[in-house]
Motif scaffolding. Structure first.
Motif, short mmCIF file in Angstrom:
data_model
loop_
_atom_site.label_atom_id
_atom_site.label_comp_id
_atom_site.label_asym_id
_atom_site.label_seq_id
_atom_site.Cartn_x
_atom_site.Cartn_y
_atom_site.Cartn_z
N ASP A 1 51.30 62.76 60.50
CA ASP A 1 51.18 62.77 59.25
C ASP A 1 51.53 61.70 58.46
OD1 ASP A 1 50.19 65.49 59.95
OD2 ASP A 1 51.99 66.61 59.30
N GLY A 2 52.66 60.94 59.02
CA GLY A 2 53.03 59.65 58.44
C GLY A 2 52.17 58.60 58.49
N GLY A 3 51.30 58.58 59.26
CA GLY A 3 50.20 57.54 59.51
C GLY A 3 50.61 56.55 60.54
N ALA A 4 51.60 57.31 61.51
CA ALA A 4 52.08 56.30 62.78
C ALA A 4 51.44 57.30 64.00
CB ALA A 4 53.65 56.24 62.74
N VAL A 5 51.98 56.40 65.06
CA VAL A 5 51.90 57.07 66.54
C VAL A 5 53.38 57.03 67.04
CG1 VAL A 5 49.35 56.79 66.92
CG2 VAL A 5 50.94 55.02 67.47
N PRO A 6 53.49 57.97 67.90
CA PRO A 6 54.84 57.96 68.75
C PRO A 6 54.76 57.13 69.71
CG PRO A 6 53.89 60.28 68.51
CD PRO A 6 52.83 59.52 68.14
N ALA A 7 55.76 56.14 69.58
CA ALA A 7 55.66 55.04 70.69
C ALA A 7 55.93 55.31 72.03
CB ALA A 7 56.87 53.84 70.03
N ARG B 1 55.09 53.61 79.52
CA ARG B 1 55.52 53.66 80.85
C ARG B 1 55.36 54.98 81.63
NH1 ARG B 1 60.14 49.72 82.39
NH2 ARG B 1 59.79 47.98 80.72
N GLY B 2 54.23 55.69 81.25
CA GLY B 2 53.97 56.96 81.84
C GLY B 2 54.71 58.17 81.06
N TYR B 3 55.68 57.67 80.07
CA TYR B 3 56.20 59.12 79.33
C TYR B 3 55.18 59.75 78.71
CZ TYR B 3 60.11 61.23 77.01
OH TYR B 3 60.77 62.42 76.44
N ARG B 4 55.27 61.22 78.58
CA ARG B 4 53.92 61.69 78.11
C ARG B 4 54.49 62.68 76.84
NH1 ARG B 4 49.87 62.91 80.54
NH2 ARG B 4 49.30 62.02 82.54
N HIS B 5 55.49 62.21 76.04
CA HIS B 5 56.05 62.96 74.96
C HIS B 5 56.23 62.13 73.74
CE1 HIS B 5 56.27 66.44 77.69
NE2 HIS B 5 56.69 65.51 78.63
N SER B 6 56.39 62.88 72.47
CA SER B 6 56.67 61.97 71.36
C SER B 6 57.98 61.75 71.03
CB SER B 6 55.92 62.96 70.28
OG SER B 6 54.56 63.19 70.58
N CYS B 7 58.93 62.23 71.84
CA CYS B 7 60.41 61.86 71.65
C CYS B 7 61.16 62.38 72.67
CB CYS B 7 60.85 62.89 70.15
SG CYS B 7 60.80 64.39 70.73
N CYS B 8 62.38 62.06 72.56
CA CYS B 8 63.40 62.33 73.88
C CYS B 8 64.36 63.22 73.14
CB CYS B 8 64.23 61.23 74.30
SG CYS B 8 62.97 60.04 75.21
N VAL B 9 64.61 64.54 73.96
CA VAL B 9 65.70 65.63 73.40
C VAL B 9 66.62 65.65 74.51
CG1 VAL B 9 65.80 67.70 72.51
CG2 VAL B 9 63.73 66.55 72.16
N SER B 10 67.95 65.21 74.18
CA SER B 10 68.87 65.07 75.19
C SER B 10 70.07 66.12 74.84
CB SER B 10 69.37 63.62 75.50
OG SER B 10 68.19 62.97 75.78
N ILE B 11 70.19 67.12 75.68
CA ILE B 11 71.07 68.23 75.57
C ILE B 11 72.40 68.09 76.30
CG2 ILE B 11 71.40 70.81 75.61
CD1 ILE B 11 68.61 71.00 75.39
#
Ligand code: MF3
Ligand code: CO
Ligand code: CO
Length: 275
Positions: A67-73, A78-88
């Motif tokens: 929506d912000g006109g960007a893409v998740p880097a 390197r084969g990562y398939r997600h838009s962020c990291c969530v570390s609990i």
């Protein structure tokens, strides 16, 4: 010997080990990318609550980034398939979004990197889920202080090691462990570039900081000992001793008289508690 390279406005240089020095147009690009990263992290505040899955957080980050006109880097990185990291909790970094739900008492890091018009804004914050213990909240507070003390050491003429020295001194003063396996990094048109920004260092060592340098500061601080181990998935890093870990990250640019924090929250939501 450290090499620096001054970039023209539209110059793109691949990862060649040099430290890039950027001009005003690059600062403008980073300001926009950093602002979007901050807006996305601001928007996570009402979402982080017991029962919400890390996959739902990832979906929200992806949508807000697009929506912000960007893409998740991170998407396809390197084969990562997600838009962020969530570390609990004891996850140090690179927690993979999944069906796992947040639980009351968790501390959670969300790390986002929108790529906007060719510029990367890389930032992460900690969030508190429901009632969090005093010792966990203290770790989160001190980790934020570590980030900001590191940033306060970032100005022209200082050395990169001054940042790590400030962080290490504060963390170890609280008997916490500074993670060594992961570092901050040069950032800009590239996601991860030179230099490596180590978070435990000796003052007066490392490359000199010069105006136009862009890099992240992203200390990972453990309630226990520093060592981490990588899980079977090849991404998730956890504390070896299973102690809690916290992290905050900003993307900054060195200016003539100090530094500019590109990823500061416009709403003042840089650290918890957020309400
Ligand atoms: N955003 C992380 C950093 O601060 C990198 C995540 S890479 C991923 O450098 F592939 F794990 F997402
Ligand atoms: Co980073
Ligand atoms: Co990051």
């Amino acid at each position: 010997m450290t090499q620096y390279q001054t970039l023209a406005d539209d110059e793109v240089v691949l990862r060649d080990g040099t430290i890039k020095l950027h001009g005003p147009e690059a600062f403008a690009g980073m300001r926009r990318a950093g602002r979007l990263a901050a807006d996305i992290l601001d928007a996570m505040v009402p979402l982080v609550r017991p029962g919400v899955t890390t996959g739902e957080i990832d979906d929200a980050v992806r949508q807000l980034t697009l929506d912000g006109g960007a893409v998740p880097a991170t998407l396809g990185y390197r084969g990562y398939r997600h838009s962020c990291c969530v570390s609990i909790n004891h996850v140090v970094c690179h927690g993979i979004p999944s069906e796992k739900a947040l639980r009351d008492g968790d501390i959670v890091n969300i790390d986002v990197t929108p790529l906007l018009d060719g510029w990367h804004g890389d930032s992460s914050r900690m969030y508190l889920v429901g009632d969090v213990s005093l010792k966990a909240r203290r770790l989160v507070d001190v980790t934020y202080e570590c980030l900001m003390l590191g940033i306060a050491a970032a100005r022209p003429g200082a050395r990169l090691g001054d940042i790590g020295a400030a962080i290490q001194r504060h963390a170890e003063g609280h008997r916490y462990g500074v993670v060594r396996e992961f570092c901050g990094h040069g950032v800009g048109r590239l996601f991860h570039d030179a230099p490596e920004v180590i978070h435990a260092a000796r003052a007066g060592t490392g490359p000199e900081l010069r105006p136009g340098m862009f890099f992240t500061v992203e200390p990972m601080i453990n309630l226990g000992k520093p060592p981490v181990k990588l899980l079977e998935d090849g991404w998730t890093a956890v504390t070896r001793d299973r102690s809690l870990s916290a992290q905050f990250e900003h993307t900054i640019g060195i200016t003539e008289d100090g530094c500019e924090v590109f990823t500061q929250s416009p709403k003042g939501l840089d650290k918890p508690p957020y309400s």
